[in-house]
Write a protein that holds these residues in place. Sequence first.
Motif, short mmCIF file in Angstrom:
data_model
loop_
_atom_site.label_atom_id
_atom_site.label_comp_id
_atom_site.label_asym_id
_atom_site.label_seq_id
_atom_site.Cartn_x
_atom_site.Cartn_y
_atom_site.Cartn_z
N PHE A 275 -17.55 6.45 35.55
CA PHE A 275 -18.38 7.54 36.07
C PHE A 275 -17.77 8.89 35.71
N GLY A 295 -23.78 14.63 42.39
CA GLY A 295 -22.57 13.99 41.87
C GLY A 295 -21.52 13.83 42.95
N HIS A 298 -22.53 11.21 45.41
CA HIS A 298 -22.29 9.91 44.78
C HIS A 298 -20.82 9.55 44.84
N PHE A 358 -26.75 8.60 41.80
CA PHE A 358 -26.31 8.68 40.40
C PHE A 358 -27.48 8.43 39.46
#
Length: 433
Positions: A275, A295, A298, A358
Motif C-alpha cells: 500500500f 488514505g 484506510h 482504499f
Amino acid sequence: MPGGAAASGWTAYTPLSADPSYTSAVLGQDLWILALALEFASFLMGGVNFLTTPLTLRAPGMTLWRLPLLVWYEASGSLLFLLSVGPLIAGAIMLLLDRLVGTGFYLPARGGDPLLWEHLFWFFGHPEVYVIALPGFGIMLEIFPVFARKPIFGYRTIVISVLTADSLSLIVWAHHMFVSGMDPRLATPFSVTTILISVPFVIIVFAMVATLWGGLITLETPMLFALGGLASFLLGGVTGIFLGSETTDIYLHATYFVVAHFHYTMFPVTFFAGFAGLYYWYPKMFGRMMNERLGKIHFWLTFVLFNVVFIPLFVVGLAGTPRRVYSAAAYPLFQPLQHFQVVATVAAMLLLASQVPFVVNFVLSMVRGPRAENNPWRANTLEWTVESPPRHGNFALTPVVRHGPYEYSAPGSALDWTPQDQALEPAQAAGGG
Ligand SMILES: [Cu+2]
C-alpha cells in the motif's frame, strides 16, 4: 478417468502426497503438482528478467552503488529465487514420478525417504519468504528518506546486509522441520544459522530507524504505511527468534503462535509496504493524486485491526491451541480461549471491510484526483524527472545519472533535493533554486 481434488494440504507433504493407495486415483493431486512445477518455472523466467535488467540496462552514470535500494532489493530477491527454486521444481517432478511411474524417492516401501520432500520444499520455502519480503523492504527504504528529507543511513551497509541475508537464507531451512522427525542433532546448527540471520535484518532495521532519526518527518499516507509496516515487522522478527530456537519451537511449532508470527512478517511486507508503494507511485502511474483523508482512514483502520486480529493469536498459541485442527473434538479443550478467537475473527472481517476506502480512493482518484506534478513528493530518483504518467518509453532523452538516489538536504543547496540527473554542486543547486 480418475477424478478428485488435490487433498494433501498446501505443503503436499510426503508420504501422503506420494502414497498410491491414498491418492493414486486423484487426478487433482497430479495436476496440482504439475501446476506447481510449471508455475515456479515461469516465475523463474520472470526472476531472470528482474535480475538481468538492472545488471545490463542501466542509464549512463547509474553505477551499482547509485541504484535505488528498491532495485537492489528486487534484484537480490530474484537472485535468491533463482538459487533456491531448482530443488523445489526437481522435487515436484520426483513426486510426480513416484505417483505416476512408480519410482520410490519418497516412499519407504520402495526404499525412499519422506523427509526428502520436506528438505526440498523448505530449502526453497524459507528463501521464498525473503523473495516476497525484500521488494517490500525496498519500498520502505525508498519512502523513508523522501518523507524524512534525509540521506539514507548506511546505503552500502544496507546492500551488503541484504546480500548476507540472501546467502544465510540458503542454510536455515530445517528450522521448519524441528518436529518432523529428522535427526535432532541437526537442529542445533540450523538454530544457530537462524538466529544469525536476524543480524543482517537488525542492521537493515537500524539503518531505517537511523534514517528517520532527526529527520523533518511528514506523515503522508505512503509514509504512514511504511512506518506501520516497519513497526509491525519488528514483532514478526522478534517472535521468529522463539521459533528459530529448537527448544521453544518444539512447543510452539504446531500452535497458533506460528500463524501469528507468519502474519506479522508477511502482512507488513506485502500489505503495508505494498500500500505504501501504491500511494507513493500512484501520482506517477495515473497523473493524479489520491485523497489523503481517505488514505489516512484506510491506514489507521488497517493498522489497528491488523493488530487486533493477530495479537490474540499469539496468546492462544502460547496457551497451546493447535493450528490445523481437523476434528471438532479438539475444540472443547480450548473453550476458555474462545473469546480471543471471536475477537480475532470479528476483527478479520472488519479488516477486510476497512479496505473499502482504499478501493473507492483508488478508483475515484483516477478521474477526480487533483492533477499530479512530475515530482509531488520532491524525490530524487529518475522516475520523478518525467511527466506523470510517463510518456511511451519513459524518457524523452536517456538521462545521465550524476549522483546517488538519496542526496537530500545537501549542505549549501537551496533546495532540499537534487534529482539524480542534476549535478550536486551546492552552488549550482542554489542557482537552480
Ligand atoms: Cu524459515
